[in-house]
Design an enzyme around this catalytic site. Structure first.
Site, PDB file in Angstrom:
ATOM      1  N   LYS A   1       0.000   5.376   8.584  1.00 33.13           N
ATOM      2  CA  LYS A   1       0.692   5.594   7.310  1.00 33.13           C
ATOM      3  C   LYS A   1      -0.289   5.665   6.159  1.00 33.13           C
ATOM      4  O   LYS A   1      -0.180   6.524   5.262  1.00 33.13           O
ATOM      5  CB  LYS A   1       1.714   4.474   7.094  1.00 33.13           C
ATOM      6  CG  LYS A   1       2.481   4.533   5.773  1.00 33.13           C
ATOM      7  CD  LYS A   1       1.840   3.723   4.660  1.00 33.13           C
ATOM      8  CE  LYS A   1       1.796   2.244   4.978  1.00 33.13           C
ATOM      9  NZ  LYS A   1       1.280   1.445   3.832  1.00 33.13           N
TER      10      LYS A   1
ATOM     11  N   THR B   1       0.869  -1.181   0.000  1.00 34.12           N
ATOM     12  CA  THR B   1       0.000   0.000   0.000  1.00 34.12           C
ATOM     13  C   THR B   1       0.900   1.224   0.000  1.00 34.12           C
ATOM     14  O   THR B   1       1.394   1.653   1.048  1.00 34.12           O
ATOM     15  CB  THR B   1      -0.931   0.002   1.224  1.00 34.12           C
ATOM     16  OG1 THR B   1      -1.700  -1.201   1.230  1.00 34.12           O
ATOM     17  CG2 THR B   1      -1.876   1.204   1.187  1.00 34.12           C
TER      18      THR B   1
ATOM     19  N   LYS C   1      -7.234   1.238  -3.271  1.00 29.16           N
ATOM     20  CA  LYS C   1      -6.849   0.734  -1.951  1.00 29.16           C
ATOM     21  C   LYS C   1      -6.879   1.856  -0.917  1.00 29.16           C
ATOM     22  O   LYS C   1      -7.340   1.654   0.224  1.00 29.16           O
ATOM     23  CB  LYS C   1      -5.455   0.109  -2.019  1.00 29.16           C
ATOM     24  CG  LYS C   1      -4.872  -0.295  -0.657  1.00 29.16           C
ATOM     25  CD  LYS C   1      -5.706  -1.369   0.036  1.00 29.16           C
ATOM     26  CE  LYS C   1      -5.199  -1.669   1.456  1.00 29.16           C
ATOM     27  NZ  LYS C   1      -3.967  -2.478   1.454  1.00 29.16           N
TER      28      LYS C   1
END
Length: 270
Positions: A225, A93, A164
């Site tokens: 994150k 990701t 995502k």
């Protein structure tokens, strides 16, 4: 069977690599901390000394790395060793900007498919991940991804990485909202089990289930994150996610624990 190099054996990478090895793919693995490769080596995988060595001779390269900085560092070692005809699948990701940056560095004849996944360790072990694929999907790539879970074709390069961010931030935001609702119930003197049960009957049922999941491992630091990536990538203000990011970073002691730990403890309130 395609020869696969798998780089990154964290909590998600390890079960994903194990499924590919069990399916019969010749597998070479690398991880920054080599001891994590032990179970795979015992099952027949080869452990490489470095990322560059791992990808030599591979037909398909798969990376599952923590963040854009890790992806760039591995790319520095991998890209010079990629031969024409190799397919690189990045399941990390890292956001669409990093995907575009990596794709621009590839030598001629090498393809990059961004294919981040939704689902945690339990779904990775069962081959039931939700694979969000952007960019080219030639047969060797599609065949490998099908072994990991259900593939959704999202569009051109970077589209998987973009979707995502949308989906994972909805999950993180939902868990944060449920956690705050639990705190509200606590402050009003309501029983924890009552609040949880009634929340689970409404539109936040999925978020409630994830908030209390015990088979997942999505560290709070990685969730923070992912929210930061969304904030940095979006072309519009995201004030709610900015508040969620603050919630995820205010308690450093939770950084390595699952996202569910941001909730009040139940059935006894904190």
């Amino acid at each position: 069977m395609e020869k696969i190099a798998f780089l990154g054996l964290g909590s998600m990478g390890l079960p994903m690599a194990r499924r590919l090895l069990a399916a019969g793919h010749p597998l070479t693995v690398w991880n920054r901390t080599p001891y994590k490769a032990g179970p795979l080596v015992a099952a027949g995988a080869r452990l490489a000394d470095g990322p560059g060595e791992a990808v030599r001779g591979a037909d398909v390269v798969i990376t599952m790395l923590a963040d854009p900085a890790a992806a760039r560092a591995v790319a520095d070692a991998v890209i010079p060793a990629l031969r024409p005809g190799v397919h690189w699948i990045d399941t990390s990701t890292v956001g669409p900007d990093t995907v575009a940056e990596l794709a621009a560095r590839l030598p001629e004849g090498v393809s990059l498919t961004d294919a981040p996944v939704m689902g945690s360790v339990d779904r990775a072990e069962a081959g039931q991940l939700w694979v969000l694929a952007g960019g080219p999907l030639p047969e060797p790539v599609r065949g490998v991804l099908d072994r990991l879970g259900e593939v959704t074709e999202c569009g051109g390069p970077g589209a998987g990485a973009a979707l995502k961010l949308v989906l994972i931030n909805a999950v993180i935001g939902g868990v944060a909202l449920v956690s705050e609702a639990l705190r509200l119930g606590q402050s009003l003197g309501l029983p924890a089990d009552l609040v949880r049960g009634e929340l689970a009957r409404g539109p936040l049922a999925g978020a409630v289930a994830r908030t209390f999941a015990d088979g997942s491992h999505f560290p709070v630091a990685l969730a923070a994150k992912d929210v930061a990536l969304a904030l940095d990538t979006a072309a519009t203000p995201l004030p709610l996610l900015r508040a969620v990011h603050g919630e995820l970073t205010v308690r450093p002691e939770l950084a390595g624990q699952d996202l569910s730990r941001i909730r009040p403890l139940t059935p006894l309130w904190d």
